[in-house]
Design an enzyme around this catalytic site. Structure first.
Site, PDB file in Angstrom:
ATOM      1  N   GLY A  11     -30.322  67.811  75.559  1.00 29.50           N
ATOM      2  CA  GLY A  11     -29.051  67.671  76.278  1.00 29.50           C
ATOM      3  C   GLY A  11     -29.008  68.508  77.548  1.00 29.50           C
ATOM      4  O   GLY A  11     -29.962  69.226  77.882  1.00 29.50           O
ATOM      5  N   VAL A  13     -27.174  71.166  78.258  1.00 25.74           N
ATOM      6  CA  VAL A  13     -27.238  72.607  77.977  1.00 25.74           C
ATOM      7  C   VAL A  13     -28.589  72.969  77.367  1.00 25.74           C
ATOM      8  O   VAL A  13     -29.203  73.972  77.736  1.00 25.74           O
ATOM      9  CB  VAL A  13     -26.088  73.039  77.041  1.00 25.74           C
ATOM     10  CG1 VAL A  13     -26.220  74.516  76.669  1.00 25.74           C
ATOM     11  CG2 VAL A  13     -24.736  72.800  77.700  1.00 25.74           C
ATOM     12  N   ARG A  38     -32.430  60.056  67.541  1.00 20.11           N
ATOM     13  CA  ARG A  38     -32.552  59.250  68.764  1.00 20.11           C
ATOM     14  C   ARG A  38     -33.700  59.736  69.641  1.00 20.11           C
ATOM     15  O   ARG A  38     -34.407  58.945  70.245  1.00 20.11           O
ATOM     16  CB  ARG A  38     -31.259  59.338  69.604  1.00 20.11           C
ATOM     17  CG  ARG A  38     -30.103  58.535  69.100  1.00 20.11           C
ATOM     18  CD  ARG A  38     -28.919  58.672  70.059  1.00 20.11           C
ATOM     19  NE  ARG A  38     -28.385  60.028  70.115  1.00 20.11           N
ATOM     20  CZ  ARG A  38     -27.466  60.514  69.287  1.00 20.11           C
ATOM     21  NH1 ARG A  38     -26.970  59.753  68.347  1.00 20.11           N
ATOM     22  NH2 ARG A  38     -27.030  61.761  69.396  1.00 20.11           N
ATOM     23  N   SER A  39     -33.866  61.054  69.754  1.00 16.85           N
ATOM     24  CA  SER A  39     -34.908  61.548  70.662  1.00 16.85           C
ATOM     25  C   SER A  39     -36.028  62.290  69.936  1.00 16.85           C
ATOM     26  O   SER A  39     -36.852  62.933  70.595  1.00 16.85           O
ATOM     27  CB  SER A  39     -34.307  62.401  71.779  1.00 16.85           C
ATOM     28  OG  SER A  39     -33.382  63.286  71.263  1.00 16.85           O
ATOM     29  N   CYS A 128     -17.092  77.303  78.852  1.00 16.35           N
ATOM     30  CA  CYS A 128     -17.642  77.624  80.175  1.00 16.35           C
ATOM     31  C   CYS A 128     -16.585  78.144  81.161  1.00 16.35           C
ATOM     32  O   CYS A 128     -16.835  79.105  81.906  1.00 16.35           O
ATOM     33  CB  CYS A 128     -18.336  76.384  80.757  1.00 16.35           C
ATOM     34  SG  CYS A 128     -17.491  74.840  80.412  1.00 16.35           S
ATOM     35  N   LYS A 211      -8.130  76.295  74.852  1.00 16.69           N
ATOM     36  CA  LYS A 211      -9.318  77.153  74.645  1.00 16.69           C
ATOM     37  C   LYS A 211      -9.250  78.341  75.598  1.00 16.69           C
ATOM     38  O   LYS A 211      -9.532  79.477  75.213  1.00 16.69           O
ATOM     39  CB  LYS A 211     -10.607  76.367  74.918  1.00 16.69           C
ATOM     40  CG  LYS A 211     -10.989  75.396  73.815  1.00 16.69           C
ATOM     41  CD  LYS A 211     -12.226  74.599  74.223  1.00 16.69           C
ATOM     42  CE  LYS A 211     -12.449  73.438  73.284  1.00 16.69           C
ATOM     43  NZ  LYS A 211     -13.488  72.517  73.761  1.00 16.69           N
ATOM     44  N   HIS A 240     -18.379  75.020  88.087  1.00 21.18           N
ATOM     45  CA  HIS A 240     -16.924  74.983  87.909  1.00 21.18           C
ATOM     46  C   HIS A 240     -16.283  75.944  88.914  1.00 21.18           C
ATOM     47  O   HIS A 240     -16.791  77.052  89.132  1.00 21.18           O
ATOM     48  CB  HIS A 240     -16.532  75.473  86.502  1.00 21.18           C
ATOM     49  CG  HIS A 240     -16.874  74.536  85.385  1.00 21.18           C
ATOM     50  ND1 HIS A 240     -17.365  73.262  85.560  1.00 21.18           N
ATOM     51  CD2 HIS A 240     -16.747  74.706  84.030  1.00 21.18           C
ATOM     52  CE1 HIS A 240     -17.540  72.692  84.376  1.00 21.18           C
ATOM     53  NE2 HIS A 240     -17.183  73.546  83.441  1.00 21.18           N
TER      54      HIS A 240
HETATM   55  N1  NAP Z   1     -22.261  71.123  79.488  1.00 24.30           N
HETATM   56  C1  NAP Z   1     -21.660  72.308  79.555  1.00 24.30           C
HETATM   57  O1  NAP Z   1     -21.376  72.852  80.640  1.00 24.30           O
HETATM   58  C2  NAP Z   1     -21.300  73.033  78.308  1.00 24.30           C
HETATM   59  C3  NAP Z   1     -20.852  74.327  78.419  1.00 24.30           C
HETATM   60  C4  NAP Z   1     -20.551  75.038  77.265  1.00 24.30           C
HETATM   61  C5  NAP Z   1     -20.688  74.431  76.046  1.00 24.30           C
HETATM   62  N2  NAP Z   1     -21.128  73.149  75.936  1.00 24.30           N
HETATM   63  C6  NAP Z   1     -21.275  72.571  74.602  1.00 24.30           C
HETATM   64  O2  NAP Z   1     -22.647  72.372  74.317  1.00 24.30           O
HETATM   65  C7  NAP Z   1     -22.802  71.215  73.484  1.00 24.30           C
HETATM   66  C8  NAP Z   1     -23.769  70.236  74.111  1.00 24.30           C
HETATM   67  O3  NAP Z   1     -23.289  69.856  75.378  1.00 24.30           O
HETATM   68  P1  NAP Z   1     -24.194  69.090  76.455  1.00 24.30           P
HETATM   69  O4  NAP Z   1     -23.381  69.107  77.673  1.00 24.30           O
HETATM   70  O5  NAP Z   1     -25.581  69.619  76.488  1.00 24.30           O
HETATM   71  O6  NAP Z   1     -24.227  67.592  75.820  1.00 24.30           O
HETATM   72  P2  NAP Z   1     -25.309  66.420  75.984  1.00 24.30           P
HETATM   73  O7  NAP Z   1     -25.987  66.479  77.308  1.00 24.30           O
HETATM   74  O8  NAP Z   1     -24.591  65.189  75.602  1.00 24.30           O
HETATM   75  O9  NAP Z   1     -26.418  66.761  74.856  1.00 24.30           O
HETATM   76  C9  NAP Z   1     -26.126  66.701  73.493  1.00 24.30           C
HETATM   77  C10 NAP Z   1     -27.334  67.191  72.698  1.00 24.30           C
HETATM   78  O10 NAP Z   1     -26.976  67.259  71.311  1.00 24.30           O
HETATM   79  C11 NAP Z   1     -27.907  66.475  70.557  1.00 24.30           C
HETATM   80  N3  NAP Z   1     -27.228  65.892  69.413  1.00 24.30           N
HETATM   81  C12 NAP Z   1     -26.127  65.113  69.415  1.00 24.30           C
HETATM   82  N4  NAP Z   1     -25.805  64.750  68.143  1.00 24.30           N
HETATM   83  C13 NAP Z   1     -26.736  65.321  67.332  1.00 24.30           C
HETATM   84  C14 NAP Z   1     -26.964  65.325  65.939  1.00 24.30           C
HETATM   85  N5  NAP Z   1     -26.174  64.658  65.093  1.00 24.30           N
HETATM   86  N6  NAP Z   1     -28.025  66.018  65.448  1.00 24.30           N
HETATM   87  C15 NAP Z   1     -28.854  66.686  66.275  1.00 24.30           C
HETATM   88  N7  NAP Z   1     -28.698  66.718  67.623  1.00 24.30           N
HETATM   89  C16 NAP Z   1     -27.642  66.050  68.140  1.00 24.30           C
HETATM   90  C17 NAP Z   1     -28.404  65.429  71.522  1.00 24.30           C
HETATM   91  O11 NAP Z   1     -29.642  64.936  71.071  1.00 24.30           O
HETATM   92  P3  NAP Z   1     -30.156  63.413  71.344  1.00 24.30           P
HETATM   93  O12 NAP Z   1     -31.007  63.489  72.572  1.00 24.30           O
HETATM   94  O13 NAP Z   1     -30.967  63.124  70.139  1.00 24.30           O
HETATM   95  O14 NAP Z   1     -28.956  62.533  71.490  1.00 24.30           O
HETATM   96  C18 NAP Z   1     -28.544  66.279  72.786  1.00 24.30           C
HETATM   97  O15 NAP Z   1     -29.729  67.054  72.706  1.00 24.30           O
HETATM   98  C19 NAP Z   1     -21.396  70.678  73.250  1.00 24.30           C
HETATM   99  O16 NAP Z   1     -20.905  71.221  72.054  1.00 24.30           O
HETATM  100  C20 NAP Z   1     -20.623  71.216  74.427  1.00 24.30           C
HETATM  101  O17 NAP Z   1     -19.246  71.342  74.167  1.00 24.30           O
HETATM  102  C21 NAP Z   1     -21.451  72.433  77.053  1.00 24.30           C
END
Ligand code: NAP
Length: 332
Positions: A11, A13, A38-39, A128, A211, A240
């Site tokens: 993902g 992050v 999936r991956s 964040c 939050k 941000h």
């Molecule tokens: N983006 C930000 O700025 C940010 C900041 C702070 C916190 N977060 C938090 O970090 C988390 C991830 O965010 P992201 O932005 O990186 O999302 P993202 O790009 O959609 O990536 C999601 C990741 O989670 C994996 N995943 C989803 N469902 C899963 C499952 N059932 N079992 C195992 N792996 C699974 C996905 O794997 P696949 O490739 O297999 O789908 C992918 O690696 C969220 O909780 C989000 O709230 C994000």
């Protein structure tokens, strides 16, 4: 030397976690990349080697010392206790554990002392928007004690993950071709627009706004701090931005605040007079570590209050960097 698992490694992050571990020479003897089926089997570069992504399962954490989770709240709820029971310390980026009284919510520049109480083997990484705000405000709170924060956020699309950035780019291309934008990830068109992008919370506030209210109090260790947030998504890829108005129990001047922020940990103070096109801007903050604080001004209507403009990369300090800094404190 530690074994590190990155859950959600494919993902937005998770990829930044791998880059951050690499960039900071984190002393890992082994890094395991985990994601959904999936991956599973896909490849990720790490430190000149290729990691093969494994499917997350109950057996994934044998021999793991530190598990960095960023795979959404439901995955964290299910698998963080499993990882902790297997002996790993979990650092979780999702919202699943943040407000649990037995889980420390940590920003290393602000409350590293909270790491001493690891009752569940889980540490939460804050939201964040909250991280960058508290890094900038803690040095001011220490001196003048914050009474009330009014914050408006301008949040980048990468805060919603990989697919959200792709949707912004697709919509820009579609609009350029005179087509109607395809909307799947966002609740409305994000290109050339500003959108309320989070689920409803209570009292007319979104979950994201609430939050910021609750996490700020927990991290600062002061439940009397008032927080009035408005959060919106803007068509930016990473970084941000926040407009912040703060009142204090002791009046604080902009000049004194700049002195405090000049050497504050994690902060890069942007000095100089206001100018059109001035810093800090999210495209300048993207792919960098600091929390940039600029436009530090005495409020014109409220004596002793301040206005600030705070910008940081949401994938770095807002997520991966903060988590890896926590991991660094654990192995010290
Ligand atoms: N983006 C930000 O700025 C940010 C900041 C702070 C916190 N977060 C938090 O970090 C988390 C991830 O965010 P992201 O932005 O990186 O999302 P993202 O790009 O959609 O990536 C999601 C990741 O989670 C994996 N995943 C989803 N469902 C899963 C499952 N059932 N079992 C195992 N792996 C699974 C996905 O794997 P696949 O490739 O297999 O789908 C992918 O690696 C969220 O909780 C989000 O709230 C994000």
């Amino acid at each position: 030397m530690t074994t590190v698992a990155v859950v959600g490694a494919t993902g937005a992050v998770g990829r930044e976690m791998l880059r951050t571990l690499e960039r900071r020479n984190f002393p890992a003897k082994r890094v395991i990349a985990l994601a959904s089926e999936r991956s599973a089997g896909s490849k990720l570069d790490f430190n000149g080697k290729t990691l093969t992504v494994e499917k997350l399962g109950p057996e994934s954490f044998a021999g793991v010392d530190i598990a960095l989770f960023s795979a959404g709240a439901s995955t964290s709820k299910e698998f963080a206790p499993i990882a902790a029971a297997a002996g790993a310390v979990v650092i979780d980026n999702s919202s699943a554990w943040r407000m649990d009284p037995d889980v420390p919510l940590v920003v290393p520049e602000v409350n590293p002392g909270a790491l001493t109480a690891l009752k569940k083997g889980i540490i939460a990484n804050p939201n964040c928007s909250t991280i960058q705000m508290v890094v900038a405000l803690k040095p001011l709170h220490d001196v003048a004690r914050i009474k009330h924060i009014v914050v408006s956020t301008y949040q980048a699309t990468s805060g919603k993950g990989h697919a959200a950035v792709q949707e912004l780019k697709n919509q820009i291309a579609e609009l350029g071709q005179g087509k109607a934008p395809t909307i799947n990830v966002f609740p409305a068109q994000i290109a050339l627009n500003v959108v309320s992008d989070w689920k409803p919370g209570t009292d007319g506030y979104s979950e994201e706004e609430l939050k910021m209210v609750h996490e700020t109090k927990k991290i600062m260790g002061d439940s009397s701090i008032g927080v009035t947030p408005t959060c919106v998504r803007v068509p930016v890829v990473s970084g941000h931005s926040e407009s912040v108005h703060v009142t204090f129990h002791e009046p604080l001047s902009a000049a004194r605040a700049r002195d405090l922020l000049r050497n504050a940990p994690g902060v890069k103070l942007v000095e100089g007079e206001y100018r059109p096109g001035g810093e800090p801007q999210p495209i300048q903050a993207a792919d960098t570590d600091p929390v940039y604080v600029g436009r530090v001004r005495d409020d014109l209507a409220v004596p002793g209050a301040l206005n600030l403009w705070i910008v940081s990369d949401n994938l770095r300090k807002g997520a991966a960097l903060n988590a890896v800094q926590i991991a660094e404190l654990l192995i010290r």
